[in-house]
Design a protein around this motif. Structure first.
Motif, mmCIF file in Angstrom:
data_model
loop_
_atom_site.group_PDB
_atom_site.id
_atom_site.type_symbol
_atom_site.label_atom_id
_atom_site.label_comp_id
_atom_site.label_asym_id
_atom_site.label_seq_id
_atom_site.Cartn_x
_atom_site.Cartn_y
_atom_site.Cartn_z
ATOM 1 N N THR A 332 65.855 10.198 32.927
ATOM 2 C CA THR A 332 64.841 11.195 32.563
ATOM 3 C C THR A 332 63.966 10.760 31.388
ATOM 4 O O THR A 332 62.995 11.442 31.067
ATOM 5 C CB THR A 332 65.513 12.537 32.196
ATOM 6 N N CYS A 333 64.317 9.675 30.729
ATOM 7 C CA CYS A 333 63.512 9.229 29.573
ATOM 8 C C CYS A 333 63.216 7.740 29.699
ATOM 9 O O CYS A 333 63.931 6.904 29.143
ATOM 10 C CB CYS A 333 64.206 9.560 28.257
ATOM 11 N N GLN A 334 62.167 7.443 30.439
ATOM 12 C CA GLN A 334 61.814 6.050 30.731
ATOM 13 C C GLN A 334 60.944 5.396 29.663
ATOM 14 O O GLN A 334 60.688 4.203 29.734
ATOM 15 C CB GLN A 334 61.077 5.985 32.089
ATOM 16 N N GLY A 335 60.506 6.193 28.696
ATOM 17 C CA GLY A 335 59.643 5.620 27.659
ATOM 18 C C GLY A 335 59.977 6.136 26.278
ATOM 19 O O GLY A 335 60.907 6.935 26.088
ATOM 20 N N GLN A 336 59.180 5.695 25.299
ATOM 21 C CA GLN A 336 59.418 6.086 23.912
ATOM 22 C C GLN A 336 59.202 7.579 23.698
ATOM 23 O O GLN A 336 60.025 8.255 23.072
ATOM 24 C CB GLN A 336 58.486 5.281 23.004
ATOM 25 N N TYR A 337 58.109 8.102 24.266
ATOM 26 C CA TYR A 337 57.790 9.518 24.090
ATOM 27 C C TYR A 337 58.879 10.406 24.701
ATOM 28 O O TYR A 337 59.345 11.368 24.075
ATOM 29 C CB TYR A 337 56.435 9.832 24.728
ATOM 30 N N GLU A 338 59.287 10.086 25.930
ATOM 31 C CA GLU A 338 60.309 10.889 26.615
ATOM 32 C C GLU A 338 61.644 10.865 25.853
ATOM 33 O O GLU A 338 62.345 11.877 25.775
ATOM 34 C CB GLU A 338 60.525 10.388 28.041
ATOM 35 N N THR A 339 61.974 9.702 25.307
ATOM 36 C CA THR A 339 63.225 9.592 24.542
ATOM 37 C C THR A 339 63.172 10.446 23.280
ATOM 38 O O THR A 339 64.141 11.142 22.946
ATOM 39 C CB THR A 339 63.494 8.124 24.162
#
Length: 495
Positions: A332-339
């Motif tokens: 569900t968190c493939q990038g920096q923002y999502e993480t």
């Protein structure tokens, strides 16, 4: 990110995770803001008692058992563990015994004390226990009159202005701090201003305000001041200094420890180049007081003040492992923002009191030695890549035992002085009866001795000569009437 000054950087950390625990949103906080008012501080400014009625909250909204209004702490009621009253009374009795014999318990039965802190300090004695654990009680006794002296001073206008702007941002839905210029905000101002005068080279950092506010919820202003001093100087030294080098260094320590605890989470954060300072600043600098449900905050603080900063590291590692420790979660968190979004909205399950405390105590046995070993490694790396630290902080103390060993107190420093002494009328009657019995016994003995030796016996006193007045009160006479509340500057008397 530019770490040129502590205030800016901390503000970044707070903005990133302002609503991370679902306690309040930026919009709801704005509704409590208005034109900045100067605080009319009085000598009677005491933080105890509710200010919520000044804003008309009590008639409209319910206040929970922690003092939060209108469901601001929606997770706390669910997360709090119910303790049977009889168990609570037993724990209170045990804690009263420990507080009365603090030096002996610290010297000989510290493991038992640590276990009791892990079980949770009884709410009625939490403020007093925190003051003893942190060493604030000893500091206060050794510096009598210091807080009053600082309180009378005007303070540096540079820091006073910033502090006044921050007052309404600290737990705005708690009954103590909801009213502009109310007792809670006045005492918070006094404590923070006093600290800037106590440590002018350090000044004020925004993350100190939540720490001071949590302390004020459990103790009077003077005690909260010394508690803040101990946390800033012994538990988290250098955290609130300009440049925030200590918090950055601890961020690197946390990241290195995460590699051992959850390699998957470590790889993910490294892959997306998420610097620890982005997600752990508020966690560590505010000791999770703005992140967790309140029941969990109190349990974490009970352990933190007993065992030291390793508890803060453990909680951070538990949250990172639970949120990023499996492939399913990472989908569900493939990038920096999502993480970052994921870490700002931590799943409630992982913050619940029972789950979190169990994970911290049992599942993650991180010791002071582990933290110090990693600290030395990261310090060497820091010097190689960035040079010497600009801020020379005192060595970190790992909990209550280390603090007490470094500055051994006297028995007088640890002595508990009750706020109010009540003389029982029953005890007074027994006292008079006892005196009469003693005199009768002496009279009989004298008569017997007189018969044996032939010496004259003293004339018997008339009944009217026997004083029926109670024994005179001790030097510190009990307070008459109700001109002083149970809550005084001397002690927190919730029991």
């Amino acid at each position: 990110l530019i770490f040129d000054d502590g205030l800016g950087t901390v503000a970044l950390g707070l903005n990133l995770q302002l609503s991370s625990n679902g306690l309040q949103s930026a919009e709801s906080i704005k509704s409590l803001r208005g034109t900045r008012e100067s605080l009319a501080l009085t000598d009677e400014g005491n933080s105890f008692g509710s200010d919520s009625e000044l804003n008309g909250y009590t008639s409209e909204r319910q206040t929970d058992k922690y003092g939060f209004i209108g469901g601001a702490q929606q997770y706390s009621e669910q997360s709090a563990e119910d303790i049977p009253p009889e168990v609570l009374r037993q724990r209170e009795a045990k804690w009263l015994d420990m507080l009365n014999n603090w030096d002996k318990w610290m010297a000989k039965r510290h493991k038992k004390m640590k276990l009791r802190c892990q079980k949770g300090i009884p709410p009625s004695l939490r403020g007093r226990a925190w003051l003893y654990l942190s060493g604030g009680k000893v500091k206060r006794e050794q510096n009598k009159g210091k807080f009053e002296e600082l309180d009378r001073q005007a303070g540096d206008p540079k820091w006073v202005d910033v502090i006044e702007k921050d007052l309404h941002r600290q737990f705005p839905f708690h009954e103590m701090f909801v009213a502009r210029g109310g007792h809670g905000q006045q005492d918070l101002y006094r404590v923070l201003k006093a600290y800037t005068l106590h440590r002018p080279e350090e000044g004020y950092c925004q993350a100190q305000a939540p720490i001071a506010a949590v302390l004020l919820m459990h103790m009077p202003a003077e005690d909260a001041f010394w508690g803040l001093v101990q946390i800033c100087e012994k538990y988290l030294p250098g955290y609130y200094s300009v440049g925030l080098e200590a918090i950055q260094l601890d961020g690197e320590i946390l990241f290195a420890l995460l590699k051992r605890v959850s390699p998957l989470a470590h790889r993910h954060l490294k892959k997306h180049k998420l610097d620890p300072i982005l997600y752990m600043t508020e966690w560590f600098m505010c000791a999770f007081s703005r992140t967790l449900p309140w029941a969990s905050v109190l349990r974490v603080w009970d352990m933190f003040l007993c065992e030291g900063v390793k508890i803060i590291f453990r909680v951070g590692l538990v949250l990172l492992k639970c949120m990023l420790g499996s492939q399913d979660k990472l989908k569900t968190c493939q990038g920096q923002y999502e993480t970052m979004e994921l870490l700002k909205t931590i799943d409630t399950r992982y913050m619940l009191e029972g789950f979190l405390v169990r994970e911290v105590i049992i599942e993650l046995p991180l010791s002071e030695r582990d933290v110090e070993k990693e600290h030395l490694a990261q310090l060497r790396r820091w010097k190689e890549t960035r040079g010497e630290l600009h801020c020379k902080s005192p060595p970190r103390m790992h909990g209550a035992k280390a603090i007490m060993a470094a500055e051994p107190p006297s028995r007088q420093d640890l002595r508990q002085n009750p706020t109010i002494i009540v003389e029982s009328s029953l005890a007074t009657n027994k006292n008079v009866e006892g005196q009469e019995e003693d005199k009768a016994r002496i009279k009989t003995k004298e008569q017997k001795n007189g018969k044996k030796t032939g010496t004259p016996v003293a004339s018997n006193p008339e009944p009217s000569d026997i004083s029926t007045k109670p024994t005179p009160p001790i030097k510190d006479a009990p307070l008459q009437g109700s001109n002083q509340s149970l809550i005084s500057t001397e002690h927190d008397t919730y029991l």
